[in-house]
Design an enzyme around this catalytic site. Structure first.
Site, short mmCIF file in Angstrom:
data_model
loop_
_atom_site.label_atom_id
_atom_site.label_comp_id
_atom_site.label_asym_id
_atom_site.label_seq_id
_atom_site.Cartn_x
_atom_site.Cartn_y
_atom_site.Cartn_z
N ILE A 154 0.83 -1.21 0.00
CA ILE A 154 0.00 0.00 0.00
C ILE A 154 0.87 1.26 0.00
O ILE A 154 0.62 2.21 -0.76
CB ILE A 154 -0.96 -0.01 1.22
CG1 ILE A 154 -1.93 -1.19 1.11
CG2 ILE A 154 -1.73 1.30 1.31
CD1 ILE A 154 -2.75 -1.46 2.36
N THR A 226 -4.41 5.20 7.64
CA THR A 226 -5.34 4.22 7.06
C THR A 226 -4.86 2.82 7.42
O THR A 226 -5.26 1.84 6.78
CB THR A 226 -5.40 4.34 5.52
OG1 THR A 226 -4.07 4.19 4.99
CG2 THR A 226 -5.99 5.65 5.06
N SER A 227 -3.99 2.71 8.44
CA SER A 227 -3.37 1.41 8.71
C SER A 227 -4.04 0.71 9.88
O SER A 227 -4.88 -0.17 9.70
CB SER A 227 -1.88 1.60 8.91
OG SER A 227 -1.21 0.41 8.63
N ARG A 228 -3.66 1.08 11.10
CA ARG A 228 -4.32 0.53 12.30
C ARG A 228 -4.35 1.65 13.35
O ARG A 228 -3.38 2.38 13.53
CB ARG A 228 -3.58 -0.68 12.86
CG ARG A 228 -3.81 -1.97 12.08
CD ARG A 228 -5.26 -2.48 12.15
NE ARG A 228 -5.47 -3.72 11.41
CZ ARG A 228 -5.86 -3.78 10.14
NH1 ARG A 228 -6.10 -2.69 9.45
NH2 ARG A 228 -6.04 -4.96 9.56
N ASP A 252 -8.82 6.79 9.02
CA ASP A 252 -9.75 5.73 8.60
C ASP A 252 -9.81 4.65 9.67
O ASP A 252 -10.64 3.74 9.59
CB ASP A 252 -9.28 5.12 7.26
CG ASP A 252 -10.26 4.08 6.74
OD1 ASP A 252 -11.46 4.41 6.64
OD2 ASP A 252 -9.85 2.94 6.47
N GLU A 257 -11.78 1.67 17.78
CA GLU A 257 -12.84 1.57 16.76
C GLU A 257 -13.74 0.34 16.94
O GLU A 257 -14.89 0.35 16.50
CB GLU A 257 -12.24 1.55 15.36
CG GLU A 257 -11.43 0.28 15.04
CD GLU A 257 -10.88 0.28 13.62
OE1 GLU A 257 -10.26 1.27 13.22
OE2 GLU A 257 -11.08 -0.74 12.92
N HIS A 289 -13.09 2.83 8.87
CA HIS A 289 -12.27 1.71 8.39
C HIS A 289 -12.82 1.20 7.05
O HIS A 289 -13.12 0.02 6.90
CB HIS A 289 -12.22 0.58 9.43
CG HIS A 289 -11.00 -0.29 9.28
ND1 HIS A 289 -10.32 -0.80 10.35
CD2 HIS A 289 -10.33 -0.74 8.18
CE1 HIS A 289 -9.30 -1.53 9.93
NE2 HIS A 289 -9.28 -1.50 8.61
N ALA A 291 -11.27 2.06 3.97
CA ALA A 291 -10.32 2.25 2.87
C ALA A 291 -10.30 1.06 1.92
O ALA A 291 -10.04 1.20 0.73
CB ALA A 291 -8.92 2.51 3.43
N PHE A 292 -10.60 -0.13 2.45
CA PHE A 292 -10.56 -1.34 1.61
C PHE A 292 -11.78 -1.48 0.71
O PHE A 292 -11.81 -2.33 -0.17
CB PHE A 292 -10.51 -2.59 2.52
CG PHE A 292 -11.83 -2.86 3.19
CD1 PHE A 292 -12.23 -2.13 4.29
CD2 PHE A 292 -12.71 -3.81 2.68
CE1 PHE A 292 -13.46 -2.34 4.89
CE2 PHE A 292 -13.95 -4.03 3.27
CZ PHE A 292 -14.33 -3.29 4.39
P1 NAI Z 1 2.73 -4.93 3.61
O1 NAI Z 1 3.07 -6.08 4.48
O2 NAI Z 1 2.83 -5.08 2.13
O3 NAI Z 1 3.64 -3.67 4.02
C1 NAI Z 1 3.90 -3.31 5.36
C2 NAI Z 1 5.26 -2.63 5.38
O4 NAI Z 1 5.50 -2.19 6.72
C3 NAI Z 1 6.42 -3.57 5.00
O5 NAI Z 1 7.23 -2.97 4.02
C4 NAI Z 1 7.17 -3.77 6.31
O6 NAI Z 1 8.56 -3.95 6.13
C5 NAI Z 1 6.86 -2.46 7.02
N1 NAI Z 1 7.10 -2.52 8.45
C6 NAI Z 1 7.01 -3.60 9.28
N2 NAI Z 1 7.36 -3.23 10.53
C7 NAI Z 1 7.66 -1.92 10.48
C8 NAI Z 1 8.10 -0.97 11.44
N3 NAI Z 1 8.31 -1.33 12.72
N4 NAI Z 1 8.32 0.29 11.04
C9 NAI Z 1 8.13 0.65 9.75
N5 NAI Z 1 7.72 -0.19 8.79
C10 NAI Z 1 7.50 -1.46 9.16
O7 NAI Z 1 1.28 -4.47 4.04
P2 NAI Z 1 0.23 -3.60 3.20
O8 NAI Z 1 -0.64 -4.50 2.40
O9 NAI Z 1 0.94 -2.49 2.54
O10 NAI Z 1 -0.69 -3.04 4.41
C11 NAI Z 1 -0.19 -2.09 5.33
C12 NAI Z 1 -1.17 -1.98 6.48
O11 NAI Z 1 -2.39 -1.39 6.00
C13 NAI Z 1 -1.61 -3.33 7.08
O12 NAI Z 1 -0.73 -3.72 8.10
C14 NAI Z 1 -2.96 -3.03 7.62
O13 NAI Z 1 -2.84 -2.70 8.98
C15 NAI Z 1 -3.43 -1.80 6.86
N6 NAI Z 1 -4.62 -2.03 6.05
C16 NAI Z 1 -5.71 -1.20 6.23
C17 NAI Z 1 -6.84 -1.35 5.47
C18 NAI Z 1 -8.02 -0.43 5.62
O14 NAI Z 1 -9.12 -0.73 5.12
N7 NAI Z 1 -7.89 0.72 6.28
C19 NAI Z 1 -6.95 -2.44 4.48
C20 NAI Z 1 -5.73 -3.21 4.33
C21 NAI Z 1 -4.63 -3.02 5.10
#
Ligand code: NAI
Length: 327
Positions: A154, A226-228, A252, A257, A289, A291-292
């Site tokens: 993302i 938009t993460s957690r 988001d 939540e 929440h 964004a997905f």
């Molecule tokens: P991904 O696994 O492809 O990327 C996560 C990145 O974070 C990786 O590059 C990883 O190396 C990095 N990371 C891990 N620990 C870290 C730290 N301590 N400091 C900095 N970076 C660190 O995951 P993706 O698919 O990009 O999703 C990211 C986040 O988005 C998910 O963890 C999830 O929480 C959130 N998400 C939210 C959604 C929503 O609807 N709002 C939907 C899907 C995901």
């Protein structure tokens, strides 16, 4: 096999129906979230399908195990709500690692454009035939610096979108990969006009945006999450906004939540004072929440979840989607 689907919403079912649950698999859709109070609904099922606000704590894992459940299917990427350690040797856990990084990254940009150009205010004004521009000034995104924390699927898409706007992209990731301008976190905090979070929630990242990191940031910074929710210390964010250090926040996701998101509280007095405070602020946007939430993402979630279930049943589980405990 029998699958118990928790936290069912109307938009979940079409995707799963389209991917026709295979012969020999029976699905029952339950509206409640999975938690200690509702886990007994899983009696007689082999698998449970859960989402971001189901609480799969150690107690819930143990209860599922005793009820004979063998597998947890997360229909999302993040798995911070499942006690993976407790699942060891009892339940297999599978997730949907990627369903549409574009959906989430595009929502992050939608929030940034909305808060910056005050679209949320303008929309309400013109609906009331108020055509005043007072207080609606934003700033050009072109030439501004965006700091992206977490450059996985993302974060990378969001970086590309920002580059398309002519923004300078700074990045921080625990595991940097080629092609981006990586800096240490303190430098990212100090140099960014906009900060967007795209890393997972872990013990290490919990409250990574707090009083100390906000103190380092530029005055007027815009923060996008938009993460957690628990990546951000909500109280510190509220203080940062009150002190005008933080210029805007796009959320988001929100720490607490699970109590409110995805439900209609429009006829109630919301008891969460921090959430009410945030929503009352003109420079904060909260979405639930969502964004997905695109058709493409919902279809991909269903396809991968069904595939995870079928492969588990056939004794050929998908290693790429299995969540294993890591010390
Ligand atoms: P991904 O696994 O492809 O990327 C996560 C990145 O974070 C990786 O590059 C990883 O190396 C990095 N990371 C891990 N620990 C870290 C730290 N301590 N400091 C900095 N970076 C660190 O995951 P993706 O698919 O990009 O999703 C990211 C986040 O988005 C998910 O963890 C999830 O929480 C959130 N998400 C939210 C959604 C929503 O609807 N709002 C939907 C899907 C995901």
């Amino acid at each position: 096999m029998k699958l118990a689907f928790f936290d069912t919403k109307s938009y979940d079912i079409p995707g799963f129906d389209r991917y026709a649950i295979p012969a020999g698999v029976e699905v029952k859709y339950f509206e409640p979230n999975l938690d200690e109070d509702t886990v007994s609904l899983a009696a007689g099922f082999d698998a449970v399908c859960v989402f971001v606000n189901d609480t799969v704590s150690e107690a819930v894992v143990n209860a599922l195990y005793e009820l004979g459940v063998k597998v947890i299917l997360l229909r999302c990427a993040g798995f911070n709500n499942v006690d993976i350690r407790a699942c060891q040797g009892k339940l297999r856990v599978f997730r949907v690692p990627a369903y549409s990084p574009h959906a989430v990254a595009e929502h992050a940009m939608a929030l940034l454009l909305t808060i910056n150009r005050r679209i949320h205010k303008a929309y309400i004004r013109t609906r009331e035939f108020n055509f005043s521009l007072q207080g609606l000034a934003g700033f050009d995104l072109y030439g501004k610096t965006v700091g992206i924390i977490g450059t996985g699927k993302i974060g990378r898409v969001f970086a590309d979108i920002c580059k398309g706007f002519g923004m300078k992209v700074l990045a921080y990731d625990k595991f940097p990969s080629p092609g981006l301008d990586y800096v240490e976190l303190p430098e990212l905090f100090e140099r960014s006009d906009i900060i967007s979070l795209h890393c997972p929630l872990t013990e290490e990242t919990h409250h990574m945006i707090g009083a100390d990191s906000i103190a380092r940031m530029k005055k007027g910074v815009t923060i996008i999450n938009t993460s957690r929710g628990a990546l951000v210390d909500t109280e510190a964010l509220i203080n940062g906004i009150k002190e005008k250090k933080v210029g805007a926040a796009c959320l988001d996701v929100y720490e607490e939540e699970g109590e409110v998101f995805y439900e209609d509280f429009s006829g109630h007095i919301v008891q969460d004072d921090k959430l009410v405070r945030l929503i009352a602020m003109p420079n904060v946007i909260v979405t639930s929440h969502q964004a997905f939430l695109t058709t493409e993402a919902l279809d991909n979630i269903a396809a991968t979840s069904v595939d995870n279930l079928v492969r588990f049943r056939n004794g050929t589980p998908n290693e790429a989607t299995e969540v294993l405990y890591q010390k």
